[in-house]
Design a protein around this motif. Structure first.
Motif, PDB file in Angstrom:
ATOM      1  N   ALA A   1       0.982  -1.361  -0.054  1.00 50.46           N
ATOM      2  CA  ALA A   1       0.083   0.040   0.046  1.00 50.46           C
ATOM      3  C   ALA A   1       0.734   1.361  -0.384  1.00 50.46           C
ATOM      4  N   HIS A   2       1.985   1.103   0.199  1.00 49.57           N
ATOM      5  CA  HIS A   2       3.296   2.388  -0.177  1.00 49.57           C
ATOM      6  C   HIS A   2       4.382   1.964  -0.952  1.00 49.57           C
ATOM      7  N   ALA A   3       3.479   1.598  -1.781  1.00 50.30           N
ATOM      8  CA  ALA A   3       4.354   1.783  -3.145  1.00 50.30           C
ATOM      9  C   ALA A   3       3.694   3.303  -3.950  1.00 50.30           C
ATOM     10  N   LYS A   4       4.782   3.690  -4.445  1.00 49.91           N
ATOM     11  CA  LYS A   4       4.249   5.235  -5.048  1.00 49.91           C
ATOM     12  C   LYS A   4       3.681   4.782  -6.468  1.00 49.91           C
ATOM     13  N   ASN A   5       3.736   3.466  -6.930  1.00 55.19           N
ATOM     14  CA  ASN A   5       3.387   3.574  -8.358  1.00 55.19           C
ATOM     15  C   ASN A   5       2.776   2.222  -8.815  1.00 55.19           C
ATOM     16  N   PRO A   6       1.554   2.146  -8.489  1.00 53.14           N
ATOM     17  CA  PRO A   6       1.055   0.918  -8.375  1.00 53.14           C
ATOM     18  C   PRO A   6       0.350   0.578  -9.402  1.00 53.14           C
ATOM     19  N   GLU A   7       0.074   1.123 -10.237  1.00 47.22           N
ATOM     20  CA  GLU A   7      -0.647   1.267 -11.781  1.00 47.22           C
ATOM     21  C   GLU A   7       0.450   0.832 -12.659  1.00 47.22           C
ATOM     22  N   GLN A   8       1.931   1.773 -12.447  1.00 50.74           N
ATOM     23  CA  GLN A   8       3.057   0.922 -13.471  1.00 50.74           C
ATOM     24  C   GLN A   8       3.598  -0.321 -12.850  1.00 50.74           C
ATOM     25  N   ILE A   9       3.682  -0.444 -12.145  1.00 51.52           N
ATOM     26  CA  ILE A   9       3.701  -1.739 -11.208  1.00 51.52           C
ATOM     27  C   ILE A   9       2.727  -2.886 -11.339  1.00 51.52           C
ATOM     28  N   VAL A  10       2.353  -2.814 -11.833  1.00 51.27           N
ATOM     29  CA  VAL A  10       0.685  -3.973 -11.549  1.00 51.27           C
ATOM     30  C   VAL A  10       1.221  -3.835 -13.530  1.00 51.27           C
ATOM     31  N   LYS A  11       1.465  -2.914 -14.261  1.00 50.28           N
ATOM     32  CA  LYS A  11       2.063  -2.761 -15.893  1.00 50.28           C
ATOM     33  C   LYS A  11       2.948  -4.301 -16.226  1.00 50.28           C
ATOM     34  N   TRP A  12       4.024  -3.498 -15.245  1.00 48.77           N
ATOM     35  CA  TRP A  12       5.248  -4.873 -14.919  1.00 48.77           C
ATOM     36  C   TRP A  12       4.653  -5.768 -14.712  1.00 48.77           C
ATOM     37  N   LEU A  13       4.338  -6.272 -13.951  1.00 49.30           N
ATOM     38  CA  LEU A  13       4.072  -7.501 -14.145  1.00 49.30           C
ATOM     39  C   LEU A  13       2.986  -8.018 -14.361  1.00 49.30           C
ATOM     40  N   ASP A  14       2.202  -7.328 -15.282  1.00 50.21           N
ATOM     41  CA  ASP A  14       1.109  -8.078 -16.366  1.00 50.21           C
ATOM     42  C   ASP A  14       2.019  -8.303 -17.142  1.00 50.21           C
ATOM     43  N   TYR A  15       3.255  -8.329 -17.561  1.00 49.34           N
ATOM     44  CA  TYR A  15       4.090  -8.118 -18.558  1.00 49.34           C
ATOM     45  C   TYR A  15       3.972 -10.028 -19.045  1.00 49.34           C
ATOM     46  N   LYS A  16       4.413 -10.612 -17.907  1.00 48.68           N
ATOM     47  CA  LYS A  16       4.737 -12.133 -17.726  1.00 48.68           C
ATOM     48  C   LYS A  16       3.364 -13.093 -18.339  1.00 48.68           C
ATOM     49  N   TYR A  17       1.730 -12.036 -17.957  1.00 52.71           N
ATOM     50  CA  TYR A  17       1.014 -13.109 -18.919  1.00 52.71           C
ATOM     51  C   TYR A  17       0.822 -13.202 -19.877  1.00 52.71           C
ATOM     52  N   GLY A  18       1.781 -11.941 -20.871  1.00 50.52           N
ATOM     53  CA  GLY A  18       1.365 -12.092 -21.813  1.00 50.52           C
ATOM     54  C   GLY A  18       2.085 -12.707 -23.036  1.00 50.52           C
ATOM     55  N   GLU A  19       2.470 -12.177 -24.152  1.00 56.58           N
ATOM     56  CA  GLU A  19       3.380 -13.166 -25.838  1.00 56.58           C
ATOM     57  C   GLU A  19       4.867 -13.415 -25.354  1.00 56.58           C
ATOM     58  N   GLU A  20       5.606 -12.004 -25.180  1.00 53.37           N
ATOM     59  CA  GLU A  20       6.736 -12.311 -24.734  1.00 53.37           C
ATOM     60  C   GLU A  20       7.283 -12.383 -23.237  1.00 53.37           C
ATOM     61  N   GLY A  21       6.419 -11.999 -22.062  1.00 53.05           N
ATOM     62  CA  GLY A  21       6.916 -12.614 -20.978  1.00 53.05           C
ATOM     63  C   GLY A  21       6.180 -14.027 -20.542  1.00 53.05           C
ATOM     64  N   HIS A  22       5.113 -14.215 -21.232  1.00 54.25           N
ATOM     65  CA  HIS A  22       5.067 -15.930 -21.278  1.00 54.25           C
ATOM     66  C   HIS A  22       5.813 -16.902 -21.689  1.00 54.25           C
ATOM     67  N   MET A  23       6.763 -16.282 -22.659  1.00 57.36           N
ATOM     68  CA  MET A  23       7.750 -17.463 -23.594  1.00 57.36           C
ATOM     69  C   MET A  23       9.607 -17.018 -22.807  1.00 57.36           C
ATOM     70  N   LEU A  24       9.256 -15.953 -21.986  1.00 59.40           N
ATOM     71  CA  LEU A  24      10.985 -15.938 -21.555  1.00 59.40           C
ATOM     72  C   LEU A  24      10.597 -16.752 -20.015  1.00 59.40           C
ATOM     73  N   ILE A  25       9.493 -16.498 -19.662  1.00 60.09           N
ATOM     74  CA  ILE A  25       9.346 -16.604 -17.953  1.00 60.09           C
ATOM     75  C   ILE A  25       9.222 -18.351 -17.973  1.00 60.09           C
ATOM     76  N   ASN A  26       8.857 -18.756 -19.171  1.00 60.37           N
ATOM     77  CA  ASN A  26       8.682 -20.076 -19.189  1.00 60.37           C
ATOM     78  C   ASN A  26      10.123 -21.035 -19.612  1.00 60.37           C
ATOM     79  N   PHE A  27      10.399 -20.542 -20.815  1.00 60.94           N
ATOM     80  CA  PHE A  27      10.955 -20.981 -21.577  1.00 60.94           C
ATOM     81  C   PHE A  27      12.774 -20.333 -21.660  1.00 60.94           C
TER      82      PHE A  27
END
Length: 561
Positions: free
Chosen positions: A387-413
């Protein structure tokens, strides 16, 4: 939960490429796919599971410049690196997003203590990756809802809707996942770790010495009577061929065999804990069927079919020694560490050594399908945002990267052309993973490049475990174990503060007494005729109050939308 939900047929570009590499497995794996390389479909192409999200550029996405990230260091990664910043996938993600992540890893074995200290101090990093399911129902003050109310963690519902298009697509396509990751009070508290295919939820089951069965001209047993007959033959007919009656027909592991995978007890349609019988919570150890289960084990123990030392063996190395010394005929274990690893270790010294995954036994031929091991697709693990994170919107975007095409392939393979190559549309691991030139075990070679060897805030790809199980017996065992009934599995319910405080001490006492009496009944120290007295003792411990609390929690879970 509907166990008939469709298995996800996922393509390379789908934002919902889901699956799991079984936690706790520690053996090799492979899929013998072959063919020519093909190119993935263009970003945004519609697939069978929805429309993949094109990965935006770092500038367009407005990812955070930096963040602090607390997470336990996985053992395989810790053997070869000091921080996840050294992992190839995260190095590439930094290039793609421009975000510098300061990973904070608590000392091994001190993760829970460090987690508690962080909460008590209120000094949280931007992201906390943790198994919050381990605290739900145990500490009311540490439940996700309480942490959100206490302004320690953020409610993520609206942030995910606005800033996580990839995860939003997953939840849209699979509303059962959204139900699982949402609390009774309607909060989503983590970017979740999800298992996307039911087959991947089944990783443990009964295992037999196939060479012993062959030597005695026996078939893999499928019922409780057949098990008894085979174990008796193992006891009497010297399948290890040393001229001594020193075989251990069945090596029993209390935690794995019963609390984890319902072996034997599942033949009676119950478990050794709470289970969901068509929406009604029941506690297996007070059911009449439990008496029959105990009576069967007591007979087997008396007749020398079960390891006499089972209650005192807590060291995994002792189990290894008994199995590798050609003493054990049957046991239960993971497809990786309990099957593939032993086959690999015995390959050179005992080439005749062979193992087979056996089906969970039915009570009788033609009887009801037995219960078996099953891990829920979501168990509470994921990445929460302070709750003290200054930029939660940007952090969510960064975390969401791994659920997308590029991030998924990177984190799995990992890195295409280095840790994997596309062959006929299939991301096949290279020798860098399968036969590492630095002689790293496969699990450590995987950790060098990507995170899908364990859990995290992403969805794991089925094709990881397909390749992790290199030995056909592993893949066949998993398919065999999957045939068990999983309909009575309790979902990941949440007890509220009142329910938790009322039942925590009850269940501590109940479990202690249950385990004590299990051993007494099985070893003959307590006659099975005293089962009713045992049940009355549990009732006196207020087990019914614990059942009522879980019934209320299950009712709330089933009413979630």
């Amino acid at each position: 939960m509907n166990r008939k939900q469709k298995s996800l047929q996922l393509t390379l570009v789908s934002a919902t490429l889901l699956a799991v590499l079984a936690t706790g497995c520690s053996s090799n794996g492979n899929s013998n796919s072959s063919g020519t390389a093909t190119s993935p479909a263009p970003a945004g192409t519609a697939t069978g599971t929805g429309t993949a999200q094109a990965s935006p550029s770092a500038a367009d996405a407005n990812y955070p410049a930096s963040m602090t990230y607390w997470v336990q260091m996985n053992g395989n990664a810790g053997a070869i690196m000091k921080t996840y910043n050294e992992m190839a996938a995260y190095q590439e993600i930094e290039k793609k997003t421009g975000t510098k992540v300061e990973f904070q890893h608590p000392p091994t074995g001190q993760e829970k203590d460090q987690f508690n200290i962080m909460l008590a101090s209120g000094n949280l990093p931007d992201v906390v990756e943790y198994n919050f399911g381990s605290t739900v129902g145990l500490s009311a003050s540490q439940s996700p809802d309480a942490l959100i109310k206490g302004k320690q963690l953020l409610r993520l519902n609206e942030l995910i809707d606005q800033y996580a298009p990839n995860l939003s697509e997953v939840l849209k396509e699979h509303p059962e996942f959204k139900k699982m990751i949402t609390t009774d009070e309607g909060n989503i508290y983590v970017m979740p770790f999800l298992l996307g295919d039911e087959l991947l939820s089944v990783v443990n089951g009964p295992i037999f010495r196939q060479d012993w069965l062959d030597k005695l001209n026996l078939k893999v047993p499928t019922t409780i009577p057949e098990w008894e007959a085979v174990l008796t033959a193992f006891r009497d007919k010297d399948p290890n061929g040393n001229g001594k009656q020193d075989e251990i027909p069945f090596f029993m592991n209390l935690n794995s065999d019963y609390d984890l995978n319902h072996l034997f007890v599942g033949a009676w349609g119950i478990t050794t804990d709470f289970y969901n019988d068509n929406g009604k919570v029941k506690y297996g150890p007070i059911q009449p069927e439990y008496k029959e289960f105990l009576a069967t084990l007591a007979r087997w123990y008396k007749n020398g079919l079960i390891d006499k030392d089972y209650a005192s063996i807590t060291d995994a190395k002792l189990k290894d020694n008994k199995i590798l010394n050609n003493e054990v005929g049957a046991y239960s274990g993971f497809a990786g560490s309990g099957l593939g690893r032993y086959l690999t270790l015995q390959k050179e010294t005992n080439p005749s050594f062979s193992l087979v995954g056996a089906p969970y036994p039915k009570l009788t031929e033609g009887g009801a399908n037995p219960l078996g091991q099953y891990t829920n697709p979501f168990t509470g693990y994921g990445a929460a945002i302070s709750a003290h994170a200054k930029n939660p919107e940007q952090i969510v975007k960064w975390l969401d990267y791994k659920y997308g095409e590029e991030g998924h392939m990177l984190i799995n393979f990992g890195i295409e052309g280095v840790s994997y190559k596309m062959e006929n549309g299939y991301p096949k691991y290279t020798d860098e993973i399968m036969n590492n030139p630095d002689k790293l075990p496969m699990s450590q070679a995987m950790a060098k490049y990507f995170q899908s060897g364990w859990n995290g805030p992403f969805v794991q790809d089925k094709r990881v475990i397909e390749q992790y199980y290199t030995i056909p017996a592993q893949r066949e065992a998993q398919k065999t174990w999957f045939q068990a009934d999983h309909s009575k599995q309790m979902p990941s319910i949440s007890l509220n503060a009142d329910e938790s405080s009322k039942t925590a001490s009850i269940m501590n006492d109940v479990k202690t007494y249950r385990d004590e009496m299990f051993n007494k009944f099985v070893m003959g120290a307590e006659p099975i005729e005293n089962f009713d007295k045992y049940v009355k003792t549990l009732e006196g411990m207020e087990i019914e109050e614990a059942i009522k609390a879980r019934q209320a929690a299950l009712d709330r879970y089933l009413s979630r939308k």
